[in-house]
Motif scaffolding. Sequence first.
Motif, PDB file in Angstrom:
ATOM      1  N   GLN A 142       0.826  -1.209   0.000  1.00 38.16           N
ATOM      2  CA  GLN A 142       0.000   0.000   0.000  1.00 38.16           C
ATOM      3  C   GLN A 142       0.858   1.256   0.000  1.00 38.16           C
ATOM      4  O   GLN A 142       1.934   1.290   0.580  1.00 38.16           O
ATOM      5  CB  GLN A 142      -0.907   0.058   1.241  1.00 38.16           C
ATOM      6  CG  GLN A 142      -1.565  -1.244   1.617  1.00 38.16           C
ATOM      7  CD  GLN A 142      -0.884  -1.922   2.790  1.00 38.16           C
ATOM      8  OE1 GLN A 142      -0.025  -1.360   3.442  1.00 38.16           O
ATOM      9  NE2 GLN A 142      -1.271  -3.161   3.050  1.00 38.16           N
TER      10      GLN A 142
ATOM     11  N   VAL B   8      -3.172   0.260  -3.852  1.00 33.92           N
ATOM     12  CA  VAL B   8      -2.933  -1.122  -3.434  1.00 33.92           C
ATOM     13  C   VAL B   8      -2.331  -1.875  -4.625  1.00 33.92           C
ATOM     14  O   VAL B   8      -2.842  -1.766  -5.749  1.00 33.92           O
ATOM     15  CB  VAL B   8      -4.240  -1.796  -2.984  1.00 33.92           C
ATOM     16  CG1 VAL B   8      -4.000  -3.268  -2.640  1.00 33.92           C
ATOM     17  CG2 VAL B   8      -4.832  -1.060  -1.787  1.00 33.92           C
TER      18      VAL B   8
ATOM     19  N   SER C  75      -6.054   1.534   6.372  1.00 34.84           N
ATOM     20  CA  SER C  75      -6.352   0.214   5.807  1.00 34.84           C
ATOM     21  C   SER C  75      -7.748  -0.246   6.211  1.00 34.84           C
ATOM     22  O   SER C  75      -8.504  -0.780   5.384  1.00 34.84           O
ATOM     23  CB  SER C  75      -5.305  -0.795   6.277  1.00 34.84           C
ATOM     24  OG  SER C  75      -5.557  -2.075   5.751  1.00 34.84           O
TER      25      SER C  75
ATOM     26  N   THR D  97      -6.354  -5.019   1.152  1.00 37.43           N
ATOM     27  CA  THR D  97      -5.218  -4.102   1.062  1.00 37.43           C
ATOM     28  C   THR D  97      -3.849  -4.779   1.124  1.00 37.43           C
ATOM     29  O   THR D  97      -2.835  -4.084   1.144  1.00 37.43           O
ATOM     30  CB  THR D  97      -5.301  -3.058   2.197  1.00 37.43           C
ATOM     31  OG1 THR D  97      -5.205  -3.711   3.459  1.00 37.43           O
ATOM     32  CG2 THR D  97      -6.598  -2.271   2.124  1.00 37.43           C
TER      33      THR D  97
END
Length: 519
Positions: A73, A91, A284, A389
């Motif tokens: 990420q 992502v 997240s 994620t």
Amino acid sequence: MPRRHIHVTGAAEAPLRAALRALRTELAIPEDFPPAVLAEAEAAAKAPRLPAHDATDLPFFTVDPPTSTDLDQAMHLARRADGGYRVHYAVADVAAFVTPGSALDAEAHRRVLTLYFPDGRIPLHPAVLSEGAASLLPGEPRPALLWRIDLDAEGRRVATDVRRALVRSRAKLDYAGVQRQIDAGTAEEPLALLREIGRLREALEVERGGISLNVPEQEIVEQDPRGQRASDDPHVPPDPHNPHPPTDPRDPHARHVPPDPHNRTYSLAYRAPLPADGWNAQISLLTGMAAADLMTAAGTGILRTLPTAPDGAVARLRRSAQALGVDWPHHVSYAEVVRAADPTNPRHAAFLQECTTLLRGAGYTVFTDGHVPAPAVHAAVADEYTHCTAPLRRLVDRYAGELCVAAVAGDEPPEWVRAALPALPDEMAAGSRRANAVERESVDIVEAALLRERVGEVFDAYVIDVKEREPSVGTVHLDDPAVVARIAGGGAGLPLGEWLRVRLTEADPGTAKVLFAPA
């Protein structure tokens, strides 16, 4: 979430290494990738499927442990004109490299998760992808699923979008560095907004009844004979009781005292997470909740679910809290106690580790006909939520991402995604069982290896659990070293919740066994 984290600094003793190798063999861990998989990964790394949309103008940054290279990420945070915020969250787009039905895809389904051992990790994808072409490394254009989530001034989500895009991270940051910048007031936007948005999202988590566990890592601390940390890593936090020891990296003379690699000792200690860890996790969580909403609205998806903990499990946790001296009045909820716990306090750290037992029962729920079966909520998140994620390290995230992209575009999910959905919960459950076994056995091996030369010694401990049917058998927590282990013997019942002098009677890394007895 694993029950206990273990982190190794420096080289550990030979028995530890040997026991970990044996554990890999015992659990049939697939370490080497087959040649066909490696060949496909090399080819995909050179020719990924690139998206049409270019978002490389956004100055993304990543926040990860300092040694991490598998970067899933990257984020960019900004203020909106109406007083709210805009979160861009990129992502890694694993589907840009992995072709459905290929050898690379089949190997990912065989592995399911990246596995973490104290001395290294076993990756889900070959390193040429997970640490190279698919990783959001700074300065490199990368295909990604680009989330744009708009928040109001209180941090509530007001709009969500996700599409494929080309992105480029500008900086690879670590938690300690981020914390230092923010605390010193030197962080500029967009980084400075991480605390602002993170705290707003934490307040909303409290409002909806969610719980984030700041579980400390159980760290192997390598020392030289003088009792000083042998690590020269500036990211290792200083000892709070001796913040400027001779080996502290802030001491200009520290690096002129090299430790003797042949004459070191080892110990276990807890390393508490920083506030920056929690703020980063909130971004997240925000994305996972937004993804769940997209899938439920579209009628097809896979949710991460967790039932409410049974009363018996909460009652057992109350006993552990009492044993560790954690204040838990009867009128105070579990969530409030967890939020008040101080992860820098060794007893609170042990309590937070015990709290992860309430996360048992987590799983995945698939729906394809518009009807979301119950339970659909993740009890710790206190909302609908999904994993989306971390596709470099977790198989299910690739599929969740595809479902969300299709939902926003108003398209039907790809057939390869729909075909895989029914089997994913069982695949993820099997992978999680293996990951949990790796973690559980690794903790036991580490403790046994580091205590093997101390059999016969007496330690101070607290009795945190006693078996109802065998009151002379239970669990003790040691503050120093940071060990939670089994105790048996003595004839009489163990004093739950009380301090006790205990003698180490067994510590064998070969059998992953540590045993204490009342002294």
